[in-house]
Design a protein around this motif. Structure first.
Motif, PDB file in Angstrom:
ATOM      1  N   CYS A 154       1.298  -0.270   5.054  1.00 23.46           N
ATOM      2  CA  CYS A 154       2.581  -0.905   5.432  1.00 23.46           C
ATOM      3  C   CYS A 154       3.194  -0.012   6.551  1.00 23.46           C
ATOM      4  CB  CYS A 154       3.519  -1.232   4.514  1.00 23.46           C
ATOM      5  SG  CYS A 154       2.802  -2.639   3.472  1.00 23.46           S
ATOM      6  N   MET A 165      -0.177  -2.217   9.126  1.00 22.77           N
ATOM      7  CA  MET A 165      -1.431  -2.742   8.692  1.00 22.77           C
ATOM      8  C   MET A 165      -1.253  -3.800   7.515  1.00 22.77           C
ATOM      9  SD  MET A 165      -4.240   0.183   8.763  1.00 22.77           S
ATOM     10  CE  MET A 165      -5.005   0.700  10.324  1.00 22.77           C
ATOM     11  N   TYR A 166      -0.238  -4.956   7.887  1.00 26.85           N
ATOM     12  CA  TYR A 166       0.131  -5.856   6.837  1.00 26.85           C
ATOM     13  C   TYR A 166      -1.069  -6.564   6.338  1.00 26.85           C
ATOM     14  CZ  TYR A 166       4.536  -4.902   9.398  1.00 26.85           C
ATOM     15  OH  TYR A 166       5.611  -4.152   9.858  1.00 26.85           O
ATOM     16  N   VAL A 167      -1.899  -6.962   7.070  1.00 25.75           N
ATOM     17  CA  VAL A 167      -3.110  -8.090   6.322  1.00 25.75           C
ATOM     18  C   VAL A 167      -3.786  -7.067   5.604  1.00 25.75           C
ATOM     19  CG1 VAL A 167      -5.142  -9.289   6.806  1.00 25.75           C
ATOM     20  CG2 VAL A 167      -3.263  -9.515   8.375  1.00 25.75           C
ATOM     21  N   LEU A 168      -4.003  -5.962   5.841  1.00 23.02           N
ATOM     22  CA  LEU A 168      -5.071  -5.041   5.197  1.00 23.02           C
ATOM     23  C   LEU A 168      -4.171  -4.659   3.639  1.00 23.02           C
ATOM     24  CD1 LEU A 168      -7.619  -3.324   4.646  1.00 23.02           C
ATOM     25  CD2 LEU A 168      -6.287  -1.410   5.720  1.00 23.02           C
ATOM     26  N   ILE A 218      -1.597  -6.307   2.264  1.00 22.90           N
ATOM     27  CA  ILE A 218      -1.520  -7.764   1.408  1.00 22.90           C
ATOM     28  C   ILE A 218      -2.871  -8.003   0.873  1.00 22.90           C
ATOM     29  CG2 ILE A 218      -1.446 -10.293   1.677  1.00 22.90           C
ATOM     30  CD1 ILE A 218       0.632  -9.695   3.853  1.00 22.90           C
ATOM     31  N   VAL A 219      -4.256  -7.841   1.451  1.00 24.54           N
ATOM     32  CA  VAL A 219      -5.689  -8.286   1.050  1.00 24.54           C
ATOM     33  C   VAL A 219      -5.830  -7.162  -0.279  1.00 24.54           C
ATOM     34  CG1 VAL A 219      -8.045  -8.151   1.392  1.00 24.54           C
ATOM     35  CG2 VAL A 219      -6.345  -9.360   2.829  1.00 24.54           C
TER      36      VAL A 219
END
Length: 149
Positions: A112, A116-119, A121-122
């Motif tokens: 974060c 790298m939000y998607v990484l 969150i996943v």
């Protein structure tokens, strides 16, 4: 840029809270507050590492800047905190999952911190799947053992 940093901190806090709620619900040694603080602190360290020295005069700087150095120290520091959650009693080791949860929460915070939000969150979802899948299979195995006895 400050707004982006605040968003990074808020996302890290929220993702740490999600993991912490699961740990709190299961009454583990490191719960909601611990996971929130680990994620938030990791994100803040990463932001400072990457952007905290932008205002230094470049022509007078003789050192090379390496943002990964602070991230590496976060990993070491979390290892120390995680070691404190591991207990060895009566030839049984307890707390390894909690220590691993803190470790991955720190990594999510670092992700974060660089946006790298998607990484992040996943990764949070995968952590929850791991915790819940383990719990589900553990109950299945315990149920079979009790029925066999």
């Amino acid at each position: 840029m400050t707004e982006e940093f605040i968003i990074r901190l808020l996302v890290a806090t929220a993702l740490g809270a999600i993991i912490g709620l699961d740990r709190e619900y299961r009454t583990k040694a490191a719960g909601f507050r611990t996971h929130v603080l680990v994620a938030l602190g990791s994100a803040l360290f990463m932001i400072v590492s990457v952007h905290g020295f932008d205002n230094l005069p470049k022509d007078q700087m003789t050192l090379s800047m390496d943002p990964s150095r602070i991230a590496a120290q976060v990993v070491s520091g979390i290892g120390f905190i995680g070691a404190g959650t591991i207990i060895f009693q009566k030839n049984v080791v307890k707390g390894l999952t909690t220590a691993a949860g803190l470790w991955v929460t720190a990594a999510i915070g670092l992700a974060c911190g660089v946006g790298m939000y998607v990484l992040a969150i996943v990764s949070t979802l995968l952590v929850l799947v791991c915790f819940e899948a383990f719990n589900f299979f553990l109950h299945k195995i315990r149920g079979k053992k009790e029925n066999e006895e």
